[in-house]
Design a protein around this motif. Structure first.
Motif, short mmCIF file in Angstrom:
data_model
loop_
_atom_site.label_atom_id
_atom_site.label_comp_id
_atom_site.label_asym_id
_atom_site.label_seq_id
_atom_site.Cartn_x
_atom_site.Cartn_y
_atom_site.Cartn_z
N GLU A 45 0.85 -3.27 -8.87
CA GLU A 45 2.16 -3.86 -8.62
C GLU A 45 2.84 -3.24 -7.40
O GLU A 45 3.96 -3.63 -7.06
N LEU A 46 2.19 -2.31 -6.72
CA LEU A 46 2.80 -1.63 -5.57
C LEU A 46 2.46 -2.28 -4.25
O LEU A 46 3.19 -2.13 -3.26
N GLY A 47 1.35 -3.00 -4.16
CA GLY A 47 0.97 -3.62 -2.91
C GLY A 47 0.75 -2.60 -1.81
O GLY A 47 0.13 -1.55 -2.02
N THR A 48 1.29 -2.88 -0.64
CA THR A 48 1.05 -2.02 0.53
C THR A 48 1.71 -0.66 0.41
O THR A 48 1.42 0.24 1.22
N LEU A 49 2.57 -0.46 -0.57
CA LEU A 49 3.12 0.89 -0.78
C LEU A 49 2.02 1.87 -1.16
O LEU A 49 2.20 3.09 -1.02
N ASN A 50 0.86 1.35 -1.61
CA ASN A 50 -0.29 2.22 -1.87
C ASN A 50 -0.77 2.93 -0.61
O ASN A 50 -1.46 3.95 -0.69
N LEU A 51 -0.43 2.37 0.56
CA LEU A 51 -0.86 2.97 1.83
C LEU A 51 -0.06 4.23 2.17
O LEU A 51 -0.45 4.99 3.06
N GLY A 249 -1.94 -2.04 8.94
CA GLY A 249 -1.66 -1.37 7.67
C GLY A 249 -0.20 -1.05 7.46
O GLY A 249 0.14 -0.01 6.87
N VAL A 250 0.69 -1.94 7.92
CA VAL A 250 2.12 -1.73 7.72
C VAL A 250 2.42 -1.73 6.22
O VAL A 250 1.97 -2.60 5.48
N ALA A 251 3.21 -0.74 5.77
CA ALA A 251 3.52 -0.59 4.35
C ALA A 251 4.82 -1.27 3.96
O ALA A 251 4.97 -1.76 2.84
N VAL A 252 5.82 -1.25 4.86
CA VAL A 252 7.12 -1.89 4.63
C VAL A 252 7.56 -2.51 5.95
O VAL A 252 7.41 -1.90 7.01
#
Length: 329
Positions: A45-51, A249-252
């Motif tokens: 459920e975190l999506g790119t925040l995993n990066l 790899g943009v996170a936000v």
């Protein structure tokens, strides 16, 4: 310090170029090709925040040199939204006697999605063909039903509470008006991959995995200079740039408008960047930031990378949250 300034003459190489046309068929193709569904597990459920790894946070903390803090968010407005005409923030205050002294108590009611307030979208904010990020059904989002007050409304998956530990990472400010030697981009101007990469070269920074990307288009400067606050057109990212966001790899993603260029160039479809980012990539978006002061401080310091912290309200089932994003130099 940078060799270009806000009021420098715009270089001919940065003249506006018409971005490539994108059809619905192309968008459908990109939704599949760019998908991060399953990348971090079927229950993610975190999506790119995993990066944003612990190592990424430590590297971001190392960017702090003098402790200067700058908010990237607007001051909350109590005025009607200029586009809808509706008041989206209500503040009531009472002063009550309590114990040995007087205490001021107040209540807030805010409708934060829209054009007025700085906020972050959770991945439950956008649907495409009845699906959210990672294949979760839109049926997981329960709307308030006045006839069934006992039913708990909210997003049972992908709600904003999954960000309750906060977001902290390296942030990169991309200031396209400064790049082009203007105070602001004209409404409807599309920012392209070429613009993003030209900024990187000029500013001496490179967007890397786990970064928070802040895009300044100068919307508030446009409002101040022209008084035109009701124009529905917005400068922002062309939809083709989302492929670049995925590659880097943009996170936000954050913007001082709402990230999408409007009109998008796709007839009858104004938010393809939101669809690809939230639904396909699992990339949270911050809308309606105020990047003007941050741009000034960054220019004075000659630094376009810095640590940033974002702390959404941990509201169970929320599709987003008002937010105050803080840059630390």
């Amino acid at each position: 310090m940078l060799s270009f300034a806000m009021h420098a003459r715009a270089d001919e190489s940065h003249a506006y170029k018409e971005p490539p046309a994108v059809t619905m068929q192309t968008l459908e193709k990109w939704i599949g090709e760019l998908s991060n569904w399953g990348r971090w597990g079927k229950n993610d459920e975190l999506g790119t925040l995993n990066l944003i790894t612990p190592e990424k946070r430590l590297a971001a903390a190392a960017l702090v040199k003098d402790g200067t803090t700058v908010s990237a968010s607007r001051v909350v407005s109590k005025e009607p939204d200029p586009l809808s005409g509706q008041v989206s923030f209500h503040h009531t205050l009472t002063k009550l006697l309590h114990g040995g002294g007087d205490f001021a108590l107040d209540n807030y009611e805010i409708s934060y999605h829209g054009w007025a307030h700085s906020h972050i979208d959770s991945l439950a904010h956008m649907f495409w063909k009845n699906k959210m990020y990672n294949g979760y059904s839109r049926d997981e989002v329960i709307t308030t039903d006045p006839e069934n007050p006992e039913q708990v409304a909210g997003a049972r998956k992908l709600g904003i509470q999954v960000m309750r530990d906060g977001i902290m990472s390296r942030a990169v400010l991309v200031d396209i008006p400064r790049l082009k030697g203007v105070d602001y981009l004209e409404p409807g101007t599309a920012v392209t991959i070429e613009d993003l990469e030209t900024w990187e070269k000029k500013a001496g920074v490179k967007v890397r995995p786990g970064d928070i990307l802040l895009l300044r288009v100068g919307l508030l400067a446009y409002h101040k200079a022209t008084g035109d606050v009701t124009n529905p057109r917005r400068s922002g990212l062309h939809v083709s740039t989302v492929k670049w966001l995925k590659e880097r790899g943009v996170a936000v993603l954050g913007c001082d408008a709402n990230s999408d260029v409007i009109p998008s160039g796709m007839e009858g479809f104004d938010h393809p960047v939101h669809v690809l980012a939230l639904h396909s990539l699992g990339l949270p978006i911050m809308d309606n930031l105020d990047l003007s002061r941050l741009s000034q401080v960054a220019a004075e310091k000659g630094r376009w990378e810095f640590m940033m912290t974002i702390a959404p309200l941990a509201i169970t089932g929320g599709t987003g949250s008002p937010v105050n994003a803080m840059a630390v130099f």
